[in-house]
Design an enzyme around this catalytic site. Structure first.
Site, short mmCIF file in Angstrom:
data_model
loop_
_atom_site.label_atom_id
_atom_site.label_comp_id
_atom_site.label_asym_id
_atom_site.label_seq_id
_atom_site.Cartn_x
_atom_site.Cartn_y
_atom_site.Cartn_z
N SER A 112 17.41 16.09 23.77
CA SER A 112 15.89 16.65 23.80
C SER A 112 15.85 17.97 23.70
CB SER A 112 15.18 15.99 24.76
OG SER A 112 13.95 16.06 24.75
N HIS A 113 15.16 18.54 24.73
CA HIS A 113 14.65 19.95 24.92
C HIS A 113 15.65 20.78 25.44
CE1 HIS A 113 14.02 17.42 28.39
NE2 HIS A 113 13.94 18.48 29.11
N ASP A 276 10.19 20.23 19.94
CA ASP A 276 11.49 20.24 20.81
C ASP A 276 12.69 19.74 19.98
OD1 ASP A 276 10.98 17.43 20.79
OD2 ASP A 276 12.05 17.24 22.86
N ASP A 278 14.59 17.21 19.52
CA ASP A 278 14.65 16.06 18.72
C ASP A 278 13.33 15.50 18.18
OD1 ASP A 278 13.86 15.39 21.34
OD2 ASP A 278 14.46 13.31 21.45
N ASP A 280 10.47 14.87 19.45
CA ASP A 280 9.28 14.14 20.02
C ASP A 280 8.29 14.67 20.99
OD1 ASP A 280 11.08 14.40 22.17
OD2 ASP A 280 11.53 12.19 22.56
N ARG A 281 8.53 15.74 21.39
CA ARG A 281 7.38 16.63 22.20
C ARG A 281 6.82 17.43 21.50
NH1 ARG A 281 10.14 18.19 28.17
NH2 ARG A 281 11.25 16.18 28.33
N LYS A 375 7.65 8.89 21.60
CA LYS A 375 6.67 9.67 21.39
C LYS A 375 6.94 10.95 20.17
CE LYS A 375 8.98 12.98 24.74
NZ LYS A 375 9.83 12.22 25.59
C1 G16 Z 1 12.17 11.99 28.54
C2 G16 Z 1 11.60 11.10 28.59
C3 G16 Z 1 10.19 11.22 28.96
C4 G16 Z 1 9.87 12.13 30.28
C5 G16 Z 1 10.86 13.31 29.98
C6 G16 Z 1 11.07 13.97 31.43
O1 G16 Z 1 11.72 13.12 27.46
O2 G16 Z 1 11.42 10.28 27.48
O3 G16 Z 1 9.52 9.85 28.95
O4 G16 Z 1 8.79 12.39 30.52
O5 G16 Z 1 12.12 12.97 29.76
O6 G16 Z 1 11.74 13.37 32.11
P1 G16 Z 1 12.02 13.87 33.68
O7 G16 Z 1 11.05 14.27 34.31
O8 G16 Z 1 12.77 12.65 34.26
O9 G16 Z 1 13.03 14.87 33.26
P2 G16 Z 1 12.78 13.68 26.60
O10 G16 Z 1 11.89 14.63 25.49
O11 G16 Z 1 13.65 14.80 27.33
O12 G16 Z 1 13.52 12.66 25.87
#
Ligand code: G16
Length: 542
Positions: A112-113, A276, A278, A280-281, A375
């Site tokens: 992800s990010h 971000d 991937d 999704d954000r 998302k």
């Molecule tokens: C993932 C989850 C999200 C979550 C985020 C942050 O996002 O898919 O639902 O809100 O992590 O999670 P945490 O607060 O546990 O770090 P992503 O974009 O990283 O796949």
């Protein structure tokens, strides 16, 4: 030829908020990646001869893991794999592909990010046939399997040329290298009024989109530039790079600072956005105004009916627990269901499948709808553009109107990254130990009305998820939440979420941190963050 290779279990393969995320060298340890993928396959039933979708965000190690996953999928009996060209599939595009082609499931390779590169982060996540992240029943089974696994299966065949569209055969399985963008772009055209957005753009409305050298570059080039007429020079950092150009592909006010500064400058275009690693954000910034993800969810929900895909209104809205209550006010006004789930997109899946909600969102820069089960960053950008095209107002005007109607919910999150895990646990134990006795007491200048540890009861399948964050409610309506992140890869990350609702428009112009000062003060008083973490200030404020 198929081989069975003996291995010993890796004890640290517990999936977090969103799959298994570790540093690249951890995944490179002999057998590590294979053990996790085999544990996924061993936890599933009935996929013989079926289709698997594979793709990732293009980060370092993506291509290698895809070749391994292809060989293992063949050896384990999948009939067909759809893989994005170049190994690329944004997370929402992968979700759509699983649904559209009625695949058994998918492997999404992303952290992800989080940053990418030889010593940075990598991740593997399994998505089920509805296109969404595997629910806890499956991730728990995968983890249990990783603890005892003693072999993996792999077929021997040459690397597949991921850069050429076409159909190949490997280990008795069909491998189709597909266009990662086309199906997704087509889906977006069914949801939004592309004609209206094109007219807006051709009328001089200026857009800046920062793809952060991550996966959305090709999607933005096709959709924003080619189909909607946005100036190509306005899509920044459009080429996906294995190390994201050395940056964190995290669309927040720290890592997308250049975009933020542009949007606050006299040369600001009308609309700024970023996505971000991937895809999704999303980050949404109007000229002179940052829209918090919690506010964006509320504003999108309140205006979604202006886009063709949502013209019949919403069935309901869902938000993760730490997300602000701004969307709740919209749901109340619309007279639709409102759901509060734990952090993690996987918790929205059941609600979406059961038709209990249409739009979902999280404070962590995620918004999406029932069009996929992830998302979706570009979806949020397009819905905003569709709303702007119909309302013919600026982002600032829409934000102001919304606050005037519903009140403003000041919101901020303070992250303390990479703190010592032991200290983080001590901080939580200390807080949990006093939860039951907090009501009625002062924290700084605020009085505590109620405190608890959030437990979620899934209204669809009845499952229960405990310990999903500590909530402190204050008299007057302010709220404080403490959680440990489930996506970090070094030490622990403490997240502190603060919100305060202000109904009076005469008080809608305060600086956010100042408006939240009493809640920030209460956080320190209650959790003694300085004492436990040794930190004077948060690493990131969003
Ligand atoms: C993932 C989850 C999200 C979550 C985020 C942050 O996002 O898919 O639902 O809100 O992590 O999670 P945490 O607060 O546990 O770090 P992503 O974009 O990283 O796949």
């Amino acid at each position: 030829m198929t081989r069975t290779v003996s291995i010993t279990p890796f004890k640290d393969q517990k999936p977090g908020t969103s799959g298994l995320r570790k540093k690249v060298p951890v995944f490179q340890a002999p057998g590590y990646t294979e053990a996790f993928i085999q544990s996924i396959f061993d936890s599933l039933e009935g996929f013989q001869g079926k289709t698997l979708v594979i793709g990732g965000d293009g980060r370092f190690y993506n291509r290698e893991v895809i070749q391994t996953a292809l060989r293992m999928a063949a050896a384990n009996g999948f009939g067909r794999v759809l893989v994005g060209r170049g190994g690329i599939l944004s997370t929402p595009a992968a979700s759509h592909m699983i649904r559209k082609y009625e695949a058994f499931g998918g492997l999404i390779l992303s952290a992800s990010h989080n940053p990418g590169g030889p010593t940075e982060d990598f991740g593997i996540k399994y998505n089920i046939s509805n296109g969404g992240p595997a629910p806890e029943t499956i991730t728990d089974a995968i983890y249990a399997r990783t603890q005892v696994i003693d072999r993996y299966r792999i077929a021997d065949f040459d690397d597949v040329d991921l850069d050429e569209l076409g159909t190949f055969e490997g280990g008795g399985m069909t491998i189709e290298v597909v266009d990662p963008v086309a199906d997704y772009a087509e889906l977006m055209e069914t949801l939004f009024d592309f004609g209206a957005i094109r007219a807006l753009v051709s009328g001089g409305f200026r857009v800046a989109f920062d793809a952060m050298h991550a996966v959305t570059g090709p999607y933005a080039s096709e959709i924003l530039v080619r189909r909607l007429g946005v100036d190509p020079a306005s899509v920044l950092n459009a080429t996906p790079l294995e190390d994201f150009g050395g940056h964190h592909p995290d669309p927040n006010l720290v890592h997308a600072r250049k975009l933020y500064d542009l949007m606050m400058s006299p040369e600001a275009p009308d609309f700024g956005a970023a996505s971000d690693g991937d895809g999704d954000r999303n980050l949404i910034i109007g000229r002179g105004v940052f829209v918090t993800p919690s506010d964006s969810l509320a504003m999108l929900a309140a205006n979604a009916h202006l886009a063709p895909g949502y013209k019949n209104g919403l069935k309901g809205i869902a938000r993760s627990m730490p997300t602000s209550g701004a969307a709740d006010r919209v749901a109340a006004k619309l007279g639709v269901e409102m759901h509060e789930t734990p952090t993690g997109w996987k918790f929205f899946g059941n609600l979406l499948d059961a038709g209990r909600c249409t739009i979902c969102g999280e404070e962590s820069a995620g918004t999406g709808s029932d069009h996929v089960r992830e998302k979706d960053g570009l979806w949020a950008v397009l819905l905003w553009l569709n709303i702007l095209a119909v309302r013919k107002q600026s982002v600032m005007e829409i934000v102001r109107d919304h606050w005037a109607e519903y009140g403003r919910t000041y919101y901020s999150r303070h992250d303390y990254e990479a703190i010592d895990t032991g200290q983080a646990n001590q901080l939580f134990s200390a807080l949990e130990g006093k939860l039951d006795s907090l009501a009625g007491h002062q924290a700084g200048s605020l009085t505590i009305a109620k405190a608890d540890s959030f437990t979620y009861h899934d209204p669809v399948d009845g499952s229960v998820s405990r310990n999903q964050g500590i909530r402190i409610f204050f008299e007057g309506g302010s709220r404080l939440v403490f959680r440990l992140s489930g996506t970090g890869t070094s030490g622990a990350t403490l997240r502190v979420y603060m919100e305060r609702h202000e109904p009076d428009p005469a008080h809608h112009d305060e600086e956010t941190q100042e408006a939240l000062a009493p809640v920030i003060e209460a956080a320190e008083a209650l959790a003694e963050i300085r004492k436990w973490t040794g930190r004077d200030s948060p690493t990131v404020i969003t």
